[in-house]
Design a protein around this motif. Structure first.
Motif, PDB file in Angstrom:
ATOM      1  N   GLN A 152      47.764  48.042  31.499  1.00 53.69           N
ATOM      2  CA  GLN A 152      48.430  47.504  32.674  1.00 53.69           C
ATOM      3  C   GLN A 152      47.558  46.447  33.343  1.00 53.69           C
ATOM      4  O   GLN A 152      46.380  46.672  33.598  1.00 53.69           O
ATOM      5  N   CYS A 153      48.146  45.302  33.615  1.00 55.01           N
ATOM      6  CA  CYS A 153      47.445  44.232  34.304  1.00 55.01           C
ATOM      7  C   CYS A 153      47.093  44.684  35.718  1.00 55.01           C
ATOM      8  O   CYS A 153      47.932  45.264  36.425  1.00 55.01           O
ATOM      9  N   LEU A 154      45.875  44.423  36.146  1.00 55.87           N
ATOM     10  CA  LEU A 154      45.443  44.832  37.480  1.00 55.87           C
ATOM     11  C   LEU A 154      46.189  44.105  38.583  1.00 55.87           C
ATOM     12  O   LEU A 154      46.265  44.588  39.709  1.00 55.87           O
ATOM     13  N   LEU A 155      46.725  42.937  38.280  1.00 55.93           N
ATOM     14  CA  LEU A 155      47.354  42.124  39.317  1.00 55.93           C
ATOM     15  C   LEU A 155      48.866  42.257  39.357  1.00 55.93           C
ATOM     16  O   LEU A 155      49.452  42.616  40.359  1.00 55.93           O
ATOM     17  N   CYS A 156      49.536  41.980  38.243  1.00 58.72           N
ATOM     18  CA  CYS A 156      51.002  42.012  38.254  1.00 58.72           C
ATOM     19  C   CYS A 156      51.563  43.350  37.764  1.00 58.72           C
ATOM     20  O   CYS A 156      52.761  43.586  37.826  1.00 58.72           O
ATOM     21  N   ARG A 157      50.686  44.222  37.240  1.00 55.31           N
ATOM     22  CA  ARG A 157      51.057  45.557  36.773  1.00 55.31           C
ATOM     23  C   ARG A 157      51.915  45.567  35.513  1.00 55.31           C
ATOM     24  O   ARG A 157      52.430  46.613  35.122  1.00 55.31           O
ATOM     25  N   SER A 158      52.082  44.423  34.880  1.00 56.94           N
ATOM     26  CA  SER A 158      52.817  44.393  33.621  1.00 56.94           C
ATOM     27  C   SER A 158      51.928  44.909  32.500  1.00 56.94           C
ATOM     28  O   SER A 158      50.702  44.899  32.603  1.00 56.94           O
TER      29      SER A 158
ATOM     30  N   SER B 240      40.882  35.177  46.738  1.00 59.45           N
ATOM     31  CA  SER B 240      41.857  36.114  46.157  1.00 59.45           C
ATOM     32  C   SER B 240      42.347  35.590  44.807  1.00 59.45           C
ATOM     33  O   SER B 240      42.527  34.384  44.639  1.00 59.45           O
ATOM     34  N   PRO B 241      42.526  36.474  43.830  1.00 58.13           N
ATOM     35  CA  PRO B 241      42.365  37.927  43.885  1.00 58.13           C
ATOM     36  C   PRO B 241      40.992  38.423  43.430  1.00 58.13           C
ATOM     37  O   PRO B 241      40.751  39.624  43.429  1.00 58.13           O
ATOM     38  N   ILE B 242      40.114  37.489  43.046  1.00 59.18           N
ATOM     39  CA  ILE B 242      38.776  37.890  42.575  1.00 59.18           C
ATOM     40  C   ILE B 242      38.043  38.673  43.654  1.00 59.18           C
ATOM     41  O   ILE B 242      37.392  39.694  43.380  1.00 59.18           O
ATOM     42  N   LYS B 243      38.153  38.224  44.888  1.00 57.19           N
ATOM     43  CA  LYS B 243      37.471  38.897  45.999  1.00 57.19           C
ATOM     44  C   LYS B 243      37.867  40.358  46.078  1.00 57.19           C
ATOM     45  O   LYS B 243      37.010  41.247  46.182  1.00 57.19           O
TER      46      LYS B 243
ATOM     47  N   HIS C 232      40.283  42.124  28.620  1.00 56.17           N
ATOM     48  CA  HIS C 232      40.360  41.602  29.970  1.00 56.17           C
ATOM     49  C   HIS C 232      41.277  42.477  30.821  1.00 56.17           C
ATOM     50  O   HIS C 232      42.277  43.008  30.341  1.00 56.17           O
ATOM     51  N   ALA C 233      40.918  42.601  32.111  1.00 55.53           N
ATOM     52  CA  ALA C 233      41.673  43.471  33.002  1.00 55.53           C
ATOM     53  C   ALA C 233      43.024  42.903  33.378  1.00 55.53           C
ATOM     54  O   ALA C 233      43.887  43.642  33.863  1.00 55.53           O
ATOM     55  N   CYS C 234      43.226  41.606  33.175  1.00 53.68           N
ATOM     56  CA  CYS C 234      44.468  40.955  33.583  1.00 53.68           C
ATOM     57  C   CYS C 234      45.217  40.427  32.364  1.00 53.68           C
ATOM     58  O   CYS C 234      44.621  40.099  31.338  1.00 53.68           O
ATOM     59  N   CYS C 235      46.532  40.323  32.508  1.00 53.20           N
ATOM     60  CA  CYS C 235      47.346  39.772  31.437  1.00 53.20           C
ATOM     61  C   CYS C 235      47.068  38.275  31.295  1.00 53.20           C
ATOM     62  O   CYS C 235      46.501  37.656  32.206  1.00 53.20           O
ATOM     63  N   PRO C 236      47.417  37.663  30.173  1.00 51.50           N
ATOM     64  CA  PRO C 236      47.132  36.238  29.977  1.00 51.50           C
ATOM     65  C   PRO C 236      47.685  35.342  31.081  1.00 51.50           C
ATOM     66  O   PRO C 236      47.036  34.375  31.486  1.00 51.50           O
ATOM     67  N   ALA C 237      48.894  35.656  31.600  1.00 53.69           N
ATOM     68  CA  ALA C 237      49.473  34.825  32.663  1.00 53.69           C
ATOM     69  C   ALA C 237      48.635  34.888  33.926  1.00 53.69           C
ATOM     70  O   ALA C 237      48.391  33.858  34.579  1.00 53.69           O
TER      71      ALA C 237
END
Length: 239
Positions: A16-22, A82-85, A29-34
């Motif tokens: 699950q992407c940490l940001l968009c939850r997809s 944001s969102p790195i912070k 990587h913690a986030c999806c490519p988008a």
């Protein structure tokens, strides 16, 4: 076997992407490519080469011209916005330390070749009391990820923090410099070595300056710094 297992988890088990939850596949990587594409990247060509302060058109900022810090060059992976912070704060203060290494890009930026002259990586240390409270040193997590990409040794014990200083984030810009004065001690033989000092965030630069000054006094020929994220402000008073 562990490498094969990690490869399997990273590439065949949705996460699950940490940001968009997809859910997404591919890479650690913690986030999806988008979402990765939208992260606020630090740009070397538009930043101060000494303190990594953004928006200086690649020239030394005024503060570094007037009062240069002890470190010679600086690099960052992201801007501390944001969102790195929020991700860094969650990792440090909410115990989600695994997010720090997962924020490391799968490949370092184009300036990676400039680090070929580095002899070793040194993580900015925590005081033992702070390490016991937090349970991990966030800069060591970052350093481990960088070492594998740069193929450089880690001098994990070359620097120690000898005073349990106040949290820098709670202090004014002026107080930050006083807070870390004589806070570090160097160990081992660093004579003639150019080292890369690792930290999570550079704000005032006070901790990195004081640690660099300590390493230079111990014989290091030069200290460069690399941080996960750089704030927009620069060194705010004379080192």
């Amino acid at each position: 076997m562990s490498n094969l297992f990690t490869h399997f988890l990273n590439n065949f088990i949705p996460q699950q992407c940490l940001l968009c939850r997809s859910l997404h596949l591919g890479g650690a990587h913690a986030c999806c490519p988008a979402c990765q594409a939208q992260l606020p990247r630090w740009e070397q060509t538009s930043s101060c080469p000494r303190c990594a302060r953004p928006a200086t058109a690649g020239e030394l900022c005024g503060q570094c011209q007037r009062h240069p810090p002890a470190f010679t060059r600086s690099y960052a992976l992201y801007l501390y916005t944001s969102p790195i912070k929020e991700l860094i704060q969650a990792a440090k203060f909410a115990g989600q330390w695994q997010h720090l290494r997962s924020l490391m890009p799968l490949s370092l930026p184009v300036w990676q070749h400039e680090l070929n002259c580095i002899d070793a990586l040194i993580p900015l240390p925590l005081h033992p009391q702070r390490l016991r409270e937090r349970g991990f040193n966030q800069t060591m997590e970052l350093t481990l990820g960088l070492a594998s990409q740069l193929q450089l040794p880690i001098h994990a014990h070359a620097l120690s923090r000898q005073r349990d200083t106040e949290h820098q984030a709670r202090l004014s810009a002026r107080a930050r410099w006083k807070n870390v004065r004589r806070a570090f001690a160097a160990h081992g033989n660093l004579t003639g070595q150019r080292v890369l000092l690792i930290d999570d965030v550079m704000t005032s630069g006070a901790s990195l300056h004081e640690a660099s000054r300590t390493l230079l006094a111990a014989g290091a020929s030069e200290v460069w710094t690399l941080v996960l994220a750089r704030t927009p402000d620069g060194l705010t008073r004379k080192p």
